[in-house]
Design a protein around this motif. Structure first.
Motif, PDB file in Angstrom:
ATOM      1  N   SER A 107       6.975   5.782   0.806  1.00 31.09           N
ATOM      2  CA  SER A 107       6.803   6.138   2.217  1.00 31.09           C
ATOM      3  C   SER A 107       5.860   5.163   2.917  1.00 31.09           C
ATOM      4  CB  SER A 107       6.277   7.570   2.337  1.00 31.09           C
ATOM      5  OG  SER A 107       5.000   7.697   1.747  1.00 31.09           O
ATOM      6  N   LEU A 108       4.857   4.667   2.201  1.00 31.92           N
ATOM      7  CA  LEU A 108       3.943   3.695   2.795  1.00 31.92           C
ATOM      8  C   LEU A 108       4.622   2.339   2.980  1.00 31.92           C
ATOM      9  CD1 LEU A 108       0.638   4.522   0.875  1.00 31.92           C
ATOM     10  CD2 LEU A 108       1.142   4.954   3.284  1.00 31.92           C
ATOM     11  N   THR A 109       5.542   2.010   2.093  1.00 31.17           N
ATOM     12  CA  THR A 109       6.281   0.762   2.227  1.00 31.17           C
ATOM     13  C   THR A 109       7.075   0.736   3.535  1.00 31.17           C
ATOM     14  OG1 THR A 109       6.473   0.542  -0.174  1.00 31.17           O
ATOM     15  CG2 THR A 109       8.017  -0.728   1.151  1.00 31.17           C
ATOM     16  N   ALA A 110       7.549   1.900   3.957  1.00 31.27           N
ATOM     17  CA  ALA A 110       8.286   1.986   5.218  1.00 31.27           C
ATOM     18  C   ALA A 110       7.403   1.649   6.412  1.00 31.27           C
ATOM     19  CB  ALA A 110       8.869   3.388   5.388  1.00 31.27           C
ATOM     20  N   LEU A 111       6.088   1.741   6.241  1.00 30.95           N
ATOM     21  CA  LEU A 111       5.149   1.421   7.309  1.00 30.95           C
ATOM     22  C   LEU A 111       4.712  -0.041   7.273  1.00 30.95           C
ATOM     23  CD1 LEU A 111       2.899   4.619   7.100  1.00 30.95           C
ATOM     24  CD2 LEU A 111       4.868   4.203   8.590  1.00 30.95           C
ATOM     25  N   GLY A 112       5.231  -0.804   6.320  1.00 30.85           N
ATOM     26  CA  GLY A 112       4.924  -2.222   6.260  1.00 30.85           C
ATOM     27  C   GLY A 112       4.026  -2.642   5.114  1.00 30.85           C
ATOM     28  N   TYR A 113       3.581  -1.689   4.300  1.00 31.64           N
ATOM     29  CA  TYR A 113       2.744  -2.043   3.154  1.00 31.64           C
ATOM     30  C   TYR A 113       3.614  -2.610   2.035  1.00 31.64           C
ATOM     31  CZ  TYR A 113      -0.791   0.798   5.516  1.00 31.64           C
ATOM     32  OH  TYR A 113      -1.669   1.314   6.432  1.00 31.64           O
ATOM     33  N   ASN A 114       2.962  -3.228   1.062  1.00 31.92           N
ATOM     34  CA  ASN A 114       3.697  -3.934   0.006  1.00 31.92           C
ATOM     35  C   ASN A 114       2.986  -3.714  -1.325  1.00 31.92           C
ATOM     36  OD1 ASN A 114       5.450  -5.574  -1.357  1.00 31.92           O
ATOM     37  ND2 ASN A 114       4.838  -7.471  -0.356  1.00 31.92           N
ATOM     38  N   TYR A 115       3.723  -3.223  -2.323  1.00 29.04           N
ATOM     39  CA  TYR A 115       3.109  -2.890  -3.605  1.00 29.04           C
ATOM     40  C   TYR A 115       3.978  -3.369  -4.775  1.00 29.04           C
ATOM     41  CZ  TYR A 115       0.896   0.507  -0.481  1.00 29.04           C
ATOM     42  OH  TYR A 115       0.246   1.100   0.569  1.00 29.04           O
ATOM     43  N   LYS A 116       3.307  -3.614  -5.880  1.00 25.96           N
ATOM     44  CA  LYS A 116       3.990  -3.797  -7.160  1.00 25.96           C
ATOM     45  C   LYS A 116       3.313  -2.839  -8.142  1.00 25.96           C
ATOM     46  CE  LYS A 116       5.417  -7.755  -8.777  1.00 25.96           C
ATOM     47  NZ  LYS A 116       5.457  -9.121  -9.357  1.00 25.96           N
ATOM     48  N   LEU A 117       4.108  -1.937  -8.689  1.00 25.94           N
ATOM     49  CA  LEU A 117       3.590  -0.906  -9.582  1.00 25.94           C
ATOM     50  C   LEU A 117       4.036  -1.193 -11.005  1.00 25.94           C
ATOM     51  CD1 LEU A 117       2.174   1.850  -9.976  1.00 25.94           C
ATOM     52  CD2 LEU A 117       4.359   2.940  -9.415  1.00 25.94           C
ATOM     53  N   HIS A 118       3.070  -1.413 -11.901  1.00 25.55           N
ATOM     54  CA  HIS A 118       3.346  -1.640 -13.318  1.00 25.55           C
ATOM     55  C   HIS A 118       3.001  -0.376 -14.102  1.00 25.55           C
ATOM     56  CE1 HIS A 118       4.079  -5.946 -12.943  1.00 25.55           C
ATOM     57  NE2 HIS A 118       2.977  -6.056 -12.219  1.00 25.55           N
TER      58      HIS A 118
END
Length: 416
Positions: A107-118
């Protein structure tokens, strides 16, 4: 190790929208007219169009890297192996927590944030958690979440003792002093903050001169009693007396002479022993017919089916809790709907905790270019619980938010 890229934009996690449009605004200049002598009429020159320079393209958000260490114990999926009851329960907790956390990042990615989860499998083994502390990818992460059990966490943090990124203890209410790591972030309030919250409520809301603490005699009760008494003494400046008495076979004769009939008698029972609670509360119930009582219990009482709600209500029982979910709230309803859509099951309490923590730490990472900072200045109202962090030297950040509950209409409800 499972690497998961979180580039999904909506709560459903199906696609990501990045708007990269460049708008060109064309402004027309006012026409200039040259007068001439011969023809009586003149026509204006054509407007001069001056296009604005193109706007720069938006810079994509910095990708924040999160390492999550959970006890999936995937080795048990191999032929000839199998889960035990304990390892299967741990794996289910891990899966629920991961799915809630992942949904928050989506949901945060939809706001423009960017993550890589390992994702790293601790296998529910202390030695595996210890070994993962030497993994270069784990050490280089912007945020480390887990391990989730105190022994695993203690082994893991014993390696990472320098000035590094935050290490989140997501599910264990273990006292941070037992871990003793300055980078630790304890999300579930430890027992001493439940005692602190109860003492604060008694001092500020009930305005009593005496509090009776009924002990069973087990030493672990001191983990509650000591911070409770210290808080009472500090807040009341010594005006409220804490009377501690060890109760044997439910006999309250010595205390009865100190009870009053014209105002509530504040009773605190920090025990979780079923036999002790059964006999002591039966006696207390009988006395409450003569002496008004307000009872404060251990936070684990909420899970005890042997404590009847009618008895707890008669004793005007109060319990502290770090888990209060309003299932009628719009945010809760939206989360449940999104969770069912993605995973085809209802969310558990661990999924709720994962979602809250994913939203909180994900926002901090995105707002600070991959750094988690200013925890003490950033409170959070979650679905499962709220976050209010303090920082203590040598033990890191601790969430101190605890709810006060009481029994009304045979249900446990939030007071504050």
């Amino acid at each position: 190790m499972i690497s998961v890229r979180n580039r999904l934009p909506q709560l459903s996690g199906n696609k990501r929208l990045i708007v990269l449009g460049i708008a060109l605004i064309i402004a027309a200049c006012s026409p200039k007219v040259r007068p001439v002598v011969a023809p009586p009429k003149t026509e204006p020159d054509k407007p001069v169009v001056k296009p604005e320079p193109p706007k720069p393209k938006p810079v994509p958000a910095r990708q924040s890297t999160i390492a999550m260490l959970l006890p999936f114990a995937l080795d048990h999926l191999n032929p000839g192996s199998g889960y035990t009851d304990i390892s299967l329960k741990q794996a289910n907790i891990a899966l629920d927590y991961y799915q809630g956390f992942k949904l928050a990042l989506d949901s945060l990615t939809a706001l423009g944030y960017n993550y890589k989860l390992h994702i790293y499998d601790t296998k529910g083994v202390v030695s595996q958690s210890y070994a993962l502390a030497y993994n270069p990818q784990v050490r280089a992460s912007d945020l480390i979440v887990g391990p989730i059990f105190p022994d695993d966490l203690k082994a893991f943090t014993s390696v990472l003792v320098g000035a590094r990124k935050p290490i989140v203890s997501p599910l264990a209410p273990a006292a941070p002093a037992t871990i003793a790591n300055q980078n630790l972030v304890t999300v579930i309030p430890p027992l001493e903050y439940h005692a602190w919250a109860a003492a604060k409520y008694i001092t500020q809301r009930l305005n009593t001169r005496k509090v009776f603490v009924l002990k069973s005699g087990y030493s672990e009760e001191n983990d509650y009693i000591i911070p409770f008494k210290n808080t009472i003494d500090s807040l009341s400046k010594g005006r409220t007396q804490v009377v501690q008495t060890t109760i044997v076979r439910g006999r309250l004769n010595l205390l009865e002479s100190q009870f009053t009939t014209d105002s509530p008698n504040i009773i605190v029972i920090p025990s979780t022993n079923q036999a002790f609670l059964a006999v002591t509360m039966r006696t207390l119930d009988s006395l409450s017919k003569t002496y008004p009582v307000i009872l404060f219990g251990h936070p684990n009482w909420e899970k005890f089916s042997f404590l009847r709600s009618d008895l707890l209500q008669r004793l005007r029982t109060h319990i502290t809790s770090a888990d209060v979910v309003d299932y009628k709230d719009a945010a809760t309803i939206n989360f449940q709907r999104a969770y069912r859509k993605n995973y085809r099951i209802d969310p558990s309490e661990y999924a709720l905790k994962g979602f809250d923590q994913g939203m909180y730490f994900g926002k901090l990472l995105g707002a600070n270019n991959g750094d988690v900072k200013n925890l003490t200045a950033n409170d959070f109202n979650g679905i499962d619980n709220d976050f209010h962090f303090i920082k203590k030297p040598g033990v890191g950040y601790i969430n101190t938010h605890v709810n006060i509950m009481d029994y009304r209409n045979y249900e446990l409800r939030k007071i504050e």
